[in-house]
Scaffold this motif. Structure first.
Motif, PDB file in Angstrom:
ATOM      1  N   VAL A 106       5.580 -12.774  37.181  1.00  0.00           N
ATOM      2  CA  VAL A 106       6.890 -12.405  37.712  1.00  0.00           C
ATOM      3  C   VAL A 106       6.796 -12.220  39.224  1.00  0.00           C
ATOM      4  N   LYS A 107       7.925 -12.349  39.865  1.00  0.00           N
ATOM      5  CA  LYS A 107       8.003 -12.042  41.284  1.00  0.00           C
ATOM      6  C   LYS A 107       8.071 -10.531  41.465  1.00  0.00           C
ATOM      7  N   PRO A 108       7.417 -10.005  42.497  1.00  0.00           N
ATOM      8  CA  PRO A 108       7.548  -8.571  42.760  1.00  0.00           C
ATOM      9  C   PRO A 108       9.015  -8.173  42.874  1.00  0.00           C
ATOM     10  N   GLY A 109       9.347  -7.073  42.224  1.00  0.00           N
ATOM     11  CA  GLY A 109      10.728  -6.601  42.179  1.00  0.00           C
ATOM     12  C   GLY A 109      11.275  -6.549  40.770  1.00  0.00           C
ATOM     13  N   VAL A 110      10.584  -7.200  39.830  1.00  0.00           N
ATOM     14  CA  VAL A 110      11.024  -7.200  38.434  1.00  0.00           C
ATOM     15  C   VAL A 110      10.637  -5.881  37.772  1.00  0.00           C
ATOM     16  N   SER A 111      11.542  -5.338  36.958  1.00  0.00           N
ATOM     17  CA  SER A 111      11.288  -4.109  36.198  1.00  0.00           C
ATOM     18  C   SER A 111      11.003  -4.482  34.745  1.00  0.00           C
ATOM     19  N   ILE A 112       9.770  -4.306  34.317  1.00  0.00           N
ATOM     20  CA  ILE A 112       9.377  -4.646  32.948  1.00  0.00           C
ATOM     21  C   ILE A 112       9.436  -3.384  32.099  1.00  0.00           C
ATOM     22  N   ARG A 113      10.145  -3.455  31.002  1.00  0.00           N
ATOM     23  CA  ARG A 113      10.174  -2.342  30.055  1.00  0.00           C
ATOM     24  C   ARG A 113       9.809  -2.896  28.690  1.00  0.00           C
ATOM     25  N   ALA A 114       8.868  -2.260  28.001  1.00  0.00           N
ATOM     26  CA  ALA A 114       8.358  -2.827  26.756  1.00  0.00           C
ATOM     27  C   ALA A 114       8.046  -1.735  25.746  1.00  0.00           C
ATOM     28  N   ALA A 115       8.056  -2.157  24.473  1.00  0.00           N
ATOM     29  CA  ALA A 115       7.672  -1.286  23.370  1.00  0.00           C
ATOM     30  C   ALA A 115       7.129  -2.153  22.250  1.00  0.00           C
ATOM     31  N   ALA A 116       6.317  -1.539  21.389  1.00  0.00           N
ATOM     32  CA  ALA A 116       5.831  -2.220  20.189  1.00  0.00           C
ATOM     33  C   ALA A 116       6.779  -1.911  19.035  1.00  0.00           C
ATOM     34  N   PHE A 117       7.025  -2.948  18.197  1.00  0.00           N
ATOM     35  CA  PHE A 117       7.930  -2.820  17.057  1.00  0.00           C
ATOM     36  C   PHE A 117       7.170  -3.135  15.782  1.00  0.00           C
ATOM     37  N   ASP A 118       7.479  -2.393  14.714  1.00  0.00           N
ATOM     38  CA  ASP A 118       6.820  -2.651  13.437  1.00  0.00           C
ATOM     39  C   ASP A 118       7.504  -3.801  12.703  1.00  0.00           C
ATOM     40  N   ALA A 119       7.030  -4.090  11.498  1.00  0.00           N
ATOM     41  CA  ALA A 119       7.524  -5.239  10.750  1.00  0.00           C
ATOM     42  C   ALA A 119       8.996  -5.110  10.385  1.00  0.00           C
ATOM     43  N   ARG A 147       0.853  -1.186   0.000  1.00  0.00           N
ATOM     44  CA  ARG A 147       0.000   0.000   0.000  1.00  0.00           C
ATOM     45  C   ARG A 147       0.892   1.241   0.000  1.00  0.00           C
ATOM     46  N   LEU A 148       0.417   2.277  -0.650  1.00  0.00           N
ATOM     47  CA  LEU A 148       1.184   3.511  -0.692  1.00  0.00           C
ATOM     48  C   LEU A 148       1.058   4.237   0.645  1.00  0.00           C
ATOM     49  N   PRO A 149       2.137   4.862   1.094  1.00  0.00           N
ATOM     50  CA  PRO A 149       2.158   5.476   2.434  1.00  0.00           C
ATOM     51  C   PRO A 149       1.500   6.841   2.444  1.00  0.00           C
ATOM     52  N   LEU A 150       0.200   6.878   2.152  1.00  0.00           N
ATOM     53  CA  LEU A 150      -0.498   8.146   1.979  1.00  0.00           C
ATOM     54  C   LEU A 150      -1.589   8.332   3.024  1.00  0.00           C
ATOM     55  N   VAL A 151      -1.639   9.533   3.576  1.00  0.00           N
ATOM     56  CA  VAL A 151      -2.707   9.962   4.478  1.00  0.00           C
ATOM     57  C   VAL A 151      -3.073  11.398   4.094  1.00  0.00           C
ATOM     58  N   PRO A 152      -4.359  11.627   3.744  1.00  0.00           N
ATOM     59  CA  PRO A 152      -5.466  10.688   3.700  1.00  0.00           C
ATOM     60  C   PRO A 152      -5.427   9.785   2.473  1.00  0.00           C
ATOM     61  N   GLN A 153      -6.197   8.708   2.541  1.00  0.00           N
ATOM     62  CA  GLN A 153      -6.261   7.742   1.448  1.00  0.00           C
ATOM     63  C   GLN A 153      -6.917   8.384   0.227  1.00  0.00           C
ATOM     64  N   ALA A 198      -6.910  -0.643  10.110  1.00  0.00           N
ATOM     65  CA  ALA A 198      -5.651  -1.402  10.098  1.00  0.00           C
ATOM     66  C   ALA A 198      -4.695  -0.828   9.057  1.00  0.00           C
ATOM     67  N   GLY A 199      -5.212  -0.538   7.869  1.00  0.00           N
ATOM     68  CA  GLY A 199      -4.370   0.066   6.840  1.00  0.00           C
ATOM     69  C   GLY A 199      -3.918   1.458   7.225  1.00  0.00           C
ATOM     70  N   PHE A 200      -4.809   2.209   7.870  1.00  0.00           N
ATOM     71  CA  PHE A 200      -4.454   3.552   8.320  1.00  0.00           C
ATOM     72  C   PHE A 200      -3.287   3.512   9.305  1.00  0.00           C
ATOM     73  N   LEU A 201      -3.308   2.558  10.241  1.00  0.00           N
ATOM     74  CA  LEU A 201      -2.222   2.462  11.219  1.00  0.00           C
ATOM     75  C   LEU A 201      -0.885   2.243  10.531  1.00  0.00           C
ATOM     76  N   ASP A 202      -0.888   1.485   9.456  1.00  0.00           N
ATOM     77  CA  ASP A 202       0.331   1.271   8.686  1.00  0.00           C
ATOM     78  C   ASP A 202       0.746   2.541   7.966  1.00  0.00           C
ATOM     79  N   ARG A 203      -0.229   3.212   7.343  1.00  0.00           N
ATOM     80  CA  ARG A 203       0.084   4.398   6.541  1.00  0.00           C
ATOM     81  C   ARG A 203       0.430   5.619   7.382  1.00  0.00           C
ATOM     82  N   VAL A 204      -0.079   5.668   8.627  1.00  0.00           N
ATOM     83  CA  VAL A 204       0.176   6.858   9.436  1.00  0.00           C
ATOM     84  C   VAL A 204       1.587   6.859  10.021  1.00  0.00           C
ATOM     85  N   GLN A 205       2.258   5.708  10.053  1.00  0.00           N
ATOM     86  CA  GLN A 205       3.612   5.671  10.624  1.00  0.00           C
ATOM     87  C   GLN A 205       4.581   6.588   9.874  1.00  0.00           C
ATOM     88  N   PRO A 206       4.636   6.539   8.537  1.00  0.00           N
ATOM     89  CA  PRO A 206       5.523   7.500   7.844  1.00  0.00           C
ATOM     90  C   PRO A 206       5.124   8.955   8.092  1.00  0.00           C
TER      91      PRO A 206
END
Length: 773
Positions: A585-598, A33-39, A506-514
């Motif tokens: 997890v046992k209390p005391g654990v430090s969780i750090r997270a992020a979402a990654f694209d394809a 899909r072309l990275p265009l917003v708006p479609q 779903a397509g918008f989420l992909d196209r809005v990243q650029p």
């Protein structure tokens, strides 16, 4: 205020790309899909491609001002967003062509083939929008400064709606001109075409009126509210007519019309502060520092009507667009009801009630504007008392106003709260800045349909479009304004430009990243709330502490990307463990997270969640819940002019009470509460009766700690009562400590302040439970 805009200077331009296609590869994402917003309306892919690199050239007829401007702006966007320097040439491979056969001022055709790109439109706006589409095709990925291969394609495009708007409130907090220029630039990048400027309100008059200089000499400055100490600082500002003319021209070059708003007959306290003779009762108020609805109305007698016509004349000399917005909202009529002069005017005109008087007033101004070939638009309250034939309606109290007005053959703009109120926060994350707590996510905005079902098909042409509103009670800095607008502006752009059948979240989420990356390259603050990882416990915090095991659920608001995490607090990478199920997890654990694209890139900043016992026993203002019969509606700053995004306090302005949810009473033995004293600066009008009064048994009230306050039929246990200090002598932030009774299981703990409503507002910043007494 006086400011110099950072304009994109340049002369007429031309472009051609000369790198072999083999040097560039179309990203896998772009193949789908072309990275265009708006479609766009129609995309037709063909064989081949065209490569753009440094030194590519653009051709636009120098005698065609619109084409030359669009070309100049294309060069500026590509330089910022891709890092490529395009050049001018009489025989470029990127050509701007005027073609009357393309119908519609905003319509365009963009054709890309192996020989180059051709931008075609009949109107200036169409040429510019085609240039913005091409700029997006040139910046589809993270390869900043690198050549890009654009697939061969023909795009035929035109907007669904003609009004694709954003309102910025400059009255509650004055917004600097550079910050507004930045918004104009990035509205244009996604084809939004209307900037509505709210230029007057109780808290400030921002438009220079040369015939009435006190409007800005007096009405543009207010004293910030106190938290008990001496009166606050003087704040405010205004725009000169010359400054606004330059802004209008700058916006027009980018396809944007500016609609000015002077709010009448209500929200007029700044006006009456400057010219008391234009008020109703005869007093001289201060410019208000209270947010909400205040009682001051302007006087609709002959002098007041003449005043407004003079203001309209000066507005029209600065703003050449069709529409002038005259507010009309939240005008409580008590002052008119209590004025013998106004009542006599109503009797003389044969008007039966105050809503009818507002309707008559709107008709006077609508007729005057029509005589100047302009049109009046107002908030949907102008429907009350009968809608004048000359008026258009901006519907903010839901969609009913739009439905009623359109079915009566009036043009309408959809702007319903809460969905299109961008001062509502995008998430309930603890790192959100101040704002309203009626959360409106990226998905909520995207899923809004601007054509209400209640408008009959033969009246649909009266729907001009939709607009998002950004009220600025809690917007002090450009960061805060941009954080609230972006990326939701992209969703607004797509629902107003693209056909309903083109919508695909779903397509918008992909196209809005650029597009997010482009905005950030332009040095905008873009919220990552939709893509940031949030954490919830499966079970209560008490369960985790008792079992020495925390079950943590990770999720993002928008379904995009793969969540990856670490358990040692380190920043996750594309090689970190992928989240597939709740973490135990046992209390005391430090969780750090992020979402990654394809491609393995993070789409939001990593967020940290601590599971240590102290962390699990601590609740900040963002974790608190409402007390019984209450509702947390606002996220308040420490002071009205606070520049920082923290501390913030989720609050119920009708009751100084919040609750610590599910406190583990069999684990905790004591507590510490951090308290803040905030301004109580709300104009509640007739809603003042909803404020809960609590009898204070000490001069300035108390903080009561009530355990089990939400258990139906049970009397809460008082764990502590702390007298509040004299606001004039005490610091604005302080702490109290106490012990807890031994009770089995979890209980909500209400933190109820009983301070009189004449004193400042109290809020809890943090409550920490202690495992020792």
């Amino acid at each position: 205020m006086r400011a110099t805009a950072n304009r994109n200077a340049g002369r007429w331009l031309t472009a051609t790309a000369l790198l072999p296609a083999a040097l560039c590869a179309i990203p896998a994402q772009a193949q789908d899909r072309l990275p265009l917003v708006p479609q766009p309306s129609t995309i037709t892919r063909t064989a081949g491609s065209f490569t753009i690199a440094n030194g590519a050239t653009i051709t636009a007829d120098p005698s065609d001002a619109g084409a030359a401007a669009a070309a100049r702006l294309l060069i500026a966007h590509v330089k910022t967003e891709r890092g490529l320097a395009l050049q001018t040439s009489p025989n470029g491979n990127i050509r701007f062509v005027r073609d009357a056969a393309i119908k519609g001022a905003e319509a365009y055709r963009l054709t890309v083939d192996a020989s180059g790109a051709k931008i075609t439109a009949s109107g200036d706006a169409g040429l510019f929008y085609s240039a913005m589409t091409l700029a997006q095709l040139i910046s589809p990925d993270r390869a900043f400064g690198q050549p890009v291969r654009i697939p061969a394609v023909t795009i035929d495009d035109a907007p669904r709606f003609g009004w694709r708007g954003l309102m910025v409130d400059t009255a509650r907090h004055f917004q600097s001109l550079p910050s507004i220029y930045a918004i104009v630039d990035q509205m244009a990048s996604v084809k939004l075409n209307t900037l509505h400027l709210h230029l007057s309100d109780d808290q400030g008059w921002r438009f220079e009126v040369k015939a009435y200089p006190k409007l800005t000499e007096i009405g543009s400055i207010r004293t910030s509210p106190s938290t008990g100490e001496a009166p606050g600082t003087r704040v405010g500002g205004f725009y000169t007519q010359d400054e606004l003319r330059k802004l209008v021209a700058y916006a027009a070059e980018r396809g944007i019309v500016i609609v000015p708003e002077i709010d009448l007959p209500g929200h007029a306290q700044a006006l009456v502060a400057a010219y008391p003779d234009l008020g109703v009762i005869g007093d001289t108020p201060e410019v208000s520092n209270a947010w909400g609805v205040n009682p001051y109305l302007f006087n609709p007698g002959p002098k007041g009507i003449a005043f407004v016509k003079t203001v309209l004349d000066e507005l029209m000399a600065v703003f050449p667009g069709t529409y002038i917005h005259l507010g009309g909202d939240e005008a409580v009529k008590d002052q008119w009801e209590r004025s013998p002069e106004v009542q006599a005017q109503m009797a003389k005109l044969g008007i039966k009630d105050e809503n009818g008087l507002q309707s008559w007033m709107i008709d006077q101004f609508g007729t005057y504007l029509a005589s100047k070939k302009r049109r009046l638009i107002g908030w949907d309250e102008i429907l009350e008392g009968g809608l004048p034939a000359s008026a258009s309606v901006m519907s903010w109290r839901g969609e009913k106003g739009a439905v009623d007005a359109a079915n009566q053959n009036h043009d309408v703009v959809l702007s319903p709260a809460p969905t299109l109120y961008f001062d509502n926060l995008q998430s309930d994350r603890p790192d959100e800045p101040p704002g309203r707590l009626a959360i409106q996510s990226l998905a909520t905005v995207y899923n809004y349909e601007p054509m209400p079902t209640g408008i009959s098909a033969d009246k649909a042409q009266h729907v001009l479009g939709a607009q998002a509103n950004l009220w600025s009670e809690y917007i002090v800095t450009p960061y805060q304004m941009q954080h609230l607008i972006f990326p939701r502006a992209a969703a607004l752009a797509e629902i107003t430009w693209s056909g309903k059948d083109k919508r695909d979240f779903a397509g918008f989420l992909d196209r809005v990243q650029p597009q997010i990356r482009r905005w950030r390259k332009s040095k905008l603050e873009v919220a990552d709330s939709a893509f940031a990882v949030g954490y919830t416990l499966d079970g209560t915090r008490g369960d985790a502490l008792r079992t020495n095991r925390a079950k943590v659920v990770l999720a993002t608001q928008a379904p995009y990307g793969t969540i990856r995490y670490t358990l040692d607090g380190k920043v996750p990478t594309a090689r970190s463990a992928a989240y597939t199920a709740p973490l135990s997890v046992k209390p005391g654990v430090s969780i750090r997270a992020a979402a990654f694209d394809a491609s393995g890139q993070p789409v939001a900043e990593p967020r940290l969640f601590e599971t240590g016992r102290q962390a699990l026993l601590t609740r900040t203002a963002s974790d608190m819940i409402a007390c019984p019969k209450g509702s947390l509606g606002l996220r308040l700053p420490l002071t009205s002019e606070a520049q920082g995004n923290a501390p913030v306090f989720n609050a119920d302005i009708f009751d100084t009470c919040t609750a610590y949810p599910a406190a583990p009473m069999d684990v905790a033995k004591g507590f510490t509460i951090d308290i803040a004293r905030l301004p109580r600066n709300w104009g509640l009008a007739h809603d003042v009766t909803k404020v809960r009064q609590h009898y204070n048994v000490t001069p300035h009230g108390e903080l009561m700690v009530l355990v089990g306050c939400t258990v139906k039929g049970a009397k809460p246990v008082i764990a502590g009562t702390f007298p509040l200090p004299d606001p004039k002598a005490a610091p604005t932030r302080f702490s109290v400590k106490g012990t807890l009774p031994t009770i089995a299981g979890d209980r909500d703990v209400c933190l109820q302040f009983t301070s009189p409503t004449s004193d400042p507002f109290y809020a809890v910043e943090r409550m920490t439970l202690l495992e020792t007494r």
